[in-house]
Design an enzyme around this catalytic site. Sequence first.
Site, PDB file in Angstrom:
ATOM      1  N   GLU A  40      -3.280 -27.975  29.159  1.00 50.70           N
ATOM      2  CA  GLU A  40      -4.263 -28.844  29.016  1.00 50.70           C
ATOM      3  C   GLU A  40      -4.207 -29.909  27.984  1.00 50.70           C
ATOM      4  OE1 GLU A  40      -8.670 -27.432  28.989  1.00 50.70           O
ATOM      5  OE2 GLU A  40      -7.748 -25.316  28.972  1.00 50.70           O
ATOM      6  N   TYR A  81      -8.643   0.949  -3.683  1.00 48.62           N
ATOM      7  CA  TYR A  81      -7.005   1.365  -4.399  1.00 48.62           C
ATOM      8  C   TYR A  81      -6.631  -0.128  -4.747  1.00 48.62           C
ATOM      9  CZ  TYR A  81      -5.129  -0.254  -0.066  1.00 48.62           C
ATOM     10  OH  TYR A  81      -4.368  -1.193   0.798  1.00 48.62           O
ATOM     11  N   THR A  85       1.870  -4.202   4.237  1.00 48.33           N
ATOM     12  CA  THR A  85       1.656  -4.435   5.820  1.00 48.33           C
ATOM     13  C   THR A  85       0.897  -5.795   6.194  1.00 48.33           C
ATOM     14  OG1 THR A  85      -0.468  -3.244   6.111  1.00 48.33           O
ATOM     15  CG2 THR A  85       1.560  -1.952   6.202  1.00 48.33           C
ATOM     16  N   ASP A  86       0.337  -6.327   5.263  1.00 49.97           N
ATOM     17  CA  ASP A  86      -0.458  -7.693   5.369  1.00 49.97           C
ATOM     18  C   ASP A  86       0.482  -8.707   6.048  1.00 49.97           C
ATOM     19  OD1 ASP A  86      -2.746  -6.156   4.725  1.00 49.97           O
ATOM     20  OD2 ASP A  86      -3.196  -7.300   3.076  1.00 49.97           O
ATOM     21  N   LYS A 114       0.693  -7.324  13.032  1.00 52.20           N
ATOM     22  CA  LYS A 114      -0.607  -6.369  12.281  1.00 52.20           C
ATOM     23  C   LYS A 114      -1.863  -6.718  13.202  1.00 52.20           C
ATOM     24  CE  LYS A 114      -2.719  -4.514   8.268  1.00 52.20           C
ATOM     25  NZ  LYS A 114      -2.800  -4.598   6.922  1.00 52.20           N
ATOM     26  N   THR A 152       0.799  -1.338  -0.169  1.00 49.11           N
ATOM     27  CA  THR A 152      -0.104  -0.143   0.000  1.00 49.11           C
ATOM     28  C   THR A 152       0.768   1.351  -0.075  1.00 49.11           C
ATOM     29  OG1 THR A 152      -1.792  -1.094   1.087  1.00 49.11           O
ATOM     30  CG2 THR A 152      -1.662   1.218   1.488  1.00 49.11           C
TER      31      THR A 152
HETATM   32  N1  GLU Z   1      -2.698  -6.050   0.788  1.00 47.72           N
HETATM   33  C1  GLU Z   1      -1.723  -5.006   0.843  1.00 47.72           C
HETATM   34  C2  GLU Z   1      -0.362  -5.396   1.200  1.00 47.72           C
HETATM   35  O1  GLU Z   1       0.008  -6.222   2.085  1.00 47.72           O
HETATM   36  C3  GLU Z   1      -2.044  -3.785   1.133  1.00 47.72           C
HETATM   37  C4  GLU Z   1      -1.764  -3.713   2.737  1.00 47.72           C
HETATM   38  C5  GLU Z   1      -0.759  -2.865   3.149  1.00 47.72           C
HETATM   39  O2  GLU Z   1       0.085  -2.575   2.166  1.00 47.72           O
HETATM   40  O3  GLU Z   1      -0.981  -1.865   3.968  1.00 47.72           O
HETATM   41  O4  GLU Z   1       0.478  -5.326   0.224  1.00 47.72           O
END
Ligand code: GLU
Length: 341
Positions: free
Chosen positions: A298, A38, A104-105, A177, A25
């Site tokens: 457990e 986007y 970020t994913d 995340k 992103t």
């Molecule tokens: N799905 C995308 C990725 O991980 C968008 C999430 C992001 O970068 O914030 O590249």
Amino acid sequence: MARSRPRRTNPAQRPRVIVLATGGTIAGAQARGPRRGYRSAILPVDALVAAAPGIHSLARLETEQVASIGSQDMGEAVWRAVASRVQRAQANPSIAGVVVTHGTDTMEETAYFLNLVLKGAKPVVLVGAMRPATAISADGPMNLYNAVATAADPRAWGRGVLVVANDEIHYAREVSKTNTTLIGTFRSTQRGLAGLVSAGRIHFYGAPVRRQTRGGTFSLPPRAALPRVDVVYAHAGMGPELIEAAARAGARGIVIAGVGNGNLAAPALAAAAAAAKAGIAVVRSSRTGGGIVERNVEVDDDANGLIAAVELNPQKARILLMLGLTRTRDPMELQRLFYSH
Ligand code: GLU
């Protein structure tokens, strides 16, 4: 608390930092017109650098586009490409540090993989953004600025792979995340932050605690593919079917995102024990997002031949298990890796 270093006004004296781009992103753009949403991984790395005013006062930057993908598509091929490129940069005495732009994913997975396979002490900083580059108040430019400042800082040496976002510096092992949209999505709930970075001014906190980079067990494995490791998500009343399906699909390891302390319903536990008996490494992690999964609470791990993920969430347990399986299939040896890495 250590204070940040002064900027160097003479360009020739500025540290040399390499920015490797993979997409995400931070390189995303919104469609013009009425369409919502986007697309990530649209803008080239030089556009990201150009959007961060003053970034060249921190370092002499060189850029390279390694990939252009959303990080949901990240996998072994790009991990290897990034790791090899970082290794070359770390071996070059004229380079101070490396920044990797990333979605970020799955940033935590790439960060932890690199943290385990790289051997150099030189800073490696992953950075992303929650808002696309064309959004109101895009977070990418400041995140990139702070990432470059961190990679250029000699105090970042020996801390392993770092993740910078939202003015925070995280250790690769600790970060996750935790939110789909907030710019403060990254959290290091277990052992806390590596530090803070505000407009390039850095305050580092405590050192990382577990084995990693040159103190760790691993290096970049030879070109044979990493073993298949699947993550299976548990729920109330879980049946055996998905664990059996993973085994049939050829998984050499299975990570259970267990309920609570890595628990699973009796039929699923029976399937996990059967998989372990068949030589598949089965790790119990937790779907809770925090806490420790201990052995023999457990679930009788000793009797069932299972492995406890200890502090690692399911997605990071998968990375450690993939690398661990390149060394051993013995559950107790794998367990030791989860206590030490
Ligand atoms: N799905 C995308 C990725 O991980 C968008 C999430 C992001 O970068 O914030 O590249």
